[in-house]
Design a protein around this motif. Sequence first.
Motif: not given
Lengths: 777, 254
Positions: B223-230, B37-39, B211-215
Motif C-alpha cells: 500500500a505504500g513505501e517510505y524512505l526515512p533517509g540516512d 528493508v522493513a515490512v 532501516t533504510g526503507r519501509v514497505l
Amino acid sequence: MYSRLLRNDILKSKAITLTTMLFVAAAAMLVALAAILVVNLAGAIDTLMTQAKTPHFMQMHAGELDRARLAAFAEQNEMVADFQAVEFLNMDGAQFLFAAPGSAGRSLADSVQDNGFSVQSEKFDFLLDLDGNVITVLDGEIYIPIAYMQDGTATVGDTLTVAGKSFTIAGVLRDSQMQPLLSSSKRFLVSQNDFAALQQFGSMEYLIEFRLHDLENLGAFEAAYTAAGLESNGPTLTYALFRMFNGLSDGLMIAVILLISALVIAIAFLCIRFTLLAKIEDDYREIGVMKAIGLRVADIKKIYLTKYVAIAALGSLLGYGLSFVFRDVLLANIRLYMGESENASLAPLLGVASVALVFLAISAYVNSVLGQFRKISPAEAVRFGVSQEKSGGARRFRLSMNKLLGVNVFLGVKDVLARKSLYATMLAVLVLAAFIIIVPQNLHNTIASKSFITYMGVGDSDMRIDIQQTDHISEKAAEIATAMEYDPSISRFVVLTTQTFSVKLDDGSEERLKVELGDHSVFPLAYATGRAPTAENEIALSVLNASELGKTVGDSITLLINEREITLTVCGTYSDVTNGGKTAKAVFSDGSADTMWSVITAELTDPSLVDEKISEYAGKFAYAKVSDIDEFIQQTYGGTIKAIGKAAYAAVGVALALTVLITLLFMRMLVAKDRYAIAVMKAFGFTNSDIQAQYIARSGFVLSLGILLGTLLANILGEALAGAVIASFGAASFKFIVNPAFAYLLSPLLMAGVVLAATVFGTLDAGQIKISENIKE
Amino acid sequence: MNTLIRSENIVKSFGEGDEKRNVLDGVSLEINQGEFVAVMGPSGSGKSTLLYALSGMDNVDRGKVIFDGADLSSIKENELADLRRTKMGFIFQQPTLLKNLNILDNIILPSMRNGSKNGAQLTEKAKLLMENTGLAGLENRDITQASGGQLQRVGICRALMGNPKIIFGDEPTGALNSTSANEIMTILSQIHQSGVTILLVTHDVKVAAKTGRVLFILDGKIAGEYLPGDYDETRDNLKAREESLTTWLSEMKF
C-alpha cells in the motif's frame, strides 16, 4: 468431560489406538485359551486315567513269567489293591496289512513302534472307546490305536489282515498308558479267541501291573518289588510317568501358547508405554499448567487413565470373545485322545479370571507409567514446555567435537541418546523380535540335527540292531558282530550288552540296576555332567537314576557283581528316554549275570545304503530287530520337529510383521512430534533426504543395539527357555546348535531390511512438512 | 545497485471454497543488494506470508519470485535447500533452536550439513560470532539455560555462519524486552553495514526506523513505501525518524 477428551484423543491417534487394542485383544485371547486348555487337559487326563483305571506301577517283562509267585507277592504286600499280568503279543510291523475296501493295502513294516495285541483287561488298565466306555470286542473285530486313524493309516470299517487273518476295524481305542507317541508300544484290541489264534505268530511280553491302595506308597512299593527279585526284563513305568506322557504333546502346545501370550502382553505393554510417553511429551506444558492451577496428580492421571482403561477393557472383551472361536480347534486333539474333562465347566470361569488379570495388569501398568506426572515441575513445564531431564551421555555427545559421523548420522544418534526412554520402547520391540526370530530357529535347528538324539540316550549312528526276548543273546550278538567285522560297508560298530546288577544303597537295602556294558566311546552320548565311562571302575548314570540314587559325579556306588561288592565311581550323568529313562553305562565285563538284551549300533561307510543293509541284516538274523536310526527319530519326533519347524518360520514372519508395524507407527508418530524441528532444519537448508537420513540413522542405531542385545539374549536366555521345552522331550541338558548363517547373518539382514523399509515408508511424510506452517509465528 | 530479490505479481491464498482468501494479492517488489528493508502492516495483512514467499519457504500460487537470478518456483527442492544454507539466513520471533543440541552445536548445525571435515574451523568461526554478539562463554549451555535475548542472538549467529547474502527476520525483536530488542537491532545494523542485505517484518516503529526503507502492506497488497533517509545512529536522528515514520503510518491508517 472425560468422555469428550477420550473421543478426541482416540480420533487423533486412530492407528496406534487400534493397534494397541488389537495387541491387548490378542494377549487376552491367548491367556484365556491357555487357561481353558490347561483346565481341560488336566481334567481330561484325570478323567481318562480314572475311567481306564491306569496301573500305578507297571513292569514290562519279556521271558518266562511265574504268575503264582507274582500273585503271592501281591497277596502278601499290604500296599497292593489289585494285581494283574496282561499279555501283550508283540508282532512284526510287516504282519499288519491295512486295506480300505477296494484299495491296495498298507503295512506297518516301517513303523518303529512295537505293535502288538491285547485282550480287554479284567480288572483295570481298560482300553476305552471314544465315549470313555470299556470296549467289548467280538470275534473278527479289532480296535486300533487312535494315532493310526489320525495319521490316515486306517479308518473304521477298513480291514486289517494280520498273519493271514482278517479283522474288521470296529473302532479306535483310547489307551491310557501306550497312547502317547513317546511310548514305544501300541496295543491293538482283539477278542480272546482271536488272540489265541494269533499267538503263534508273535512273541509274548507281559505287562505286570499293580494298583495300590495309596498312590503315595509308590516309592516304597517299587523298592519292595525290586527287592523281591521278581520279573524285571523290561522297562518299569509308573502312574506319574503315564500322566506326564499323556500331557506331553498338548502340554507343549499350552507352553508355546503361554510363551507367545507372554510376548504379546509384553508388546501390548510396550505399545502403551510408547504412546503414553509420547503423549506426555506432547502435553508436557498442559500437564504443567494443570498442576500449576491446582489439579491433583490423581485428577490429571484420570484423564489419561480413562483412555487406556477403555482400550484395555475393549481389548480384553474382544480377546475373550475370540478365545471362543479358537478354543474348539485347539481342544479337538485333547478331546479325541482323552475325552471330555470333568471340570470343563470351570474353564470359561478361569478364562474370565485370566482375562480380568490381563485387564488389571494393563491398568496397573498405565497407572505406574503415569506416575511420571509427579516428577513434572510446573514451573519448568510452563516455561520450557519440555522435560529438562537429559542424560549426561547425550550432553557430552557434541556436534562441535564430532569428527567421525556425518551430520545427519550424528543428529540421529544424538536424538536417540537424548530421548532414551522413548527409544527404549522401540529397542525393546526389536530385541523381542530378534529373540522371536532366533530362538525358535535355533530350537528347530537343534532338535532337527541328527546329533540331538545324543542328548536323549541314543548314540549318533546309522543302524541299530536289538536282540532281546530270546536265548543265547551273547552268542547271537557275537555272531552279528563277526558278520559286521567282515562287512566292508560297515565303518564301525559296537556291541552293548545290558545286564542287571544289585546296587547296595547307603541304608543297606538293595535295588536292581540295569547296566549297559561295552565301549561307550564309539557312539558317544552328550553328557549332562561328567563324561562317558572309560575305566573298569567307572559308571555313568542316567539323570533319572542319578537323582533316584542321590548320586552325582565323583560319588561312589557299590554293585554286587558275582556276589562280590565292587565299588565304582560315578563319572557322568546323561539324559535318556529309552527303557523308562532308568539306565547306567559301564565298561567292565562280567559273565555272571544274565544278559537281558544286546544292542549293536553301526555306522555305514555310505549312509545311503541304510535301507539295503537293514533288509540284509534283518533277513540274515531273523531273531534281531533291525532299525534305521533316522527312521526312529522321524517316527518318534518327526511330527514335533516338523511342527516346531513350521512354528519357527511362522515366528520369523510374525516377528518381522511386528517389527514393520511398530517401526512404522513409531516413525509416523516421531515425524508428527518432530514437525517443528524438521521445519527448523529445512529452514536452514536441510533437504528432505537429509531429514530421512536422520530418521534412518535413528532406526539404524536402535536396530544395531536391538539385534546385538536380541542375539545375546536369544543365546543366553533363549537357550534356557528352549531347554525347558527340550527337557520335556527327556533331555536334561543341551546346547543350541546354531546355524550361524541364519542367526548372525540372515536374521539381522532381514530385520535391518524391514526396519529400514518401514523407516523410509514411515518418514515419507517428513518431506511434506511445510516450513511456513510449522514455524510461522 | 544489483537486484537481489524481485517478485512479480505474486498471489498466495489460504482456505477453501467460500473461505478462500488472497493473503498476498499481486505483490510486485524489488529488494536490492545491501538494502535494509522493513515490512510493516496490521495483523493478518500478509507481512509474514510475504517474507516466506520471498525466501522460498512457501510456494506462491501465482507469480514469480526471482532470487539472485534464480526463479524460486521452478527450482528443485534440494537446490532451494542449498540456497537457504548458502545464501540466506533466517531469524524468527521465537528462537527456533533444536532442544537436543547445546548453543554452539545449534549455531554450527547448518554449516556442518556439508560434512564435518572443517569442523574445527567452523567452531572457531562460531565462537568469534558469539564473542561479537556477547555470547562468549555460553557455548556448551543447553538452550534452556539462556535468556530470550541470548537465544535470539544465537539465532543471529546461526544465520551468519553461512556468510549469507541476505538475512530474513520475522519479527526478530517481537518477543523481547526493549533492552534486548535494542541490542538485537544494533547487531543487525552492524551486519547490514558489513554488506549483508536485511529484510525484516516488524510492527515496531523503533525497529523500522532503523532501516533504510519501509514497505507498508495492507490486505495482501503493497500500500505504500517510505524512505526515512540516512540513519546516522545519533539519538536525535533516530527520534526524528521514528516521528516521521509514525506520521506516515498514521496516514496509511496503521
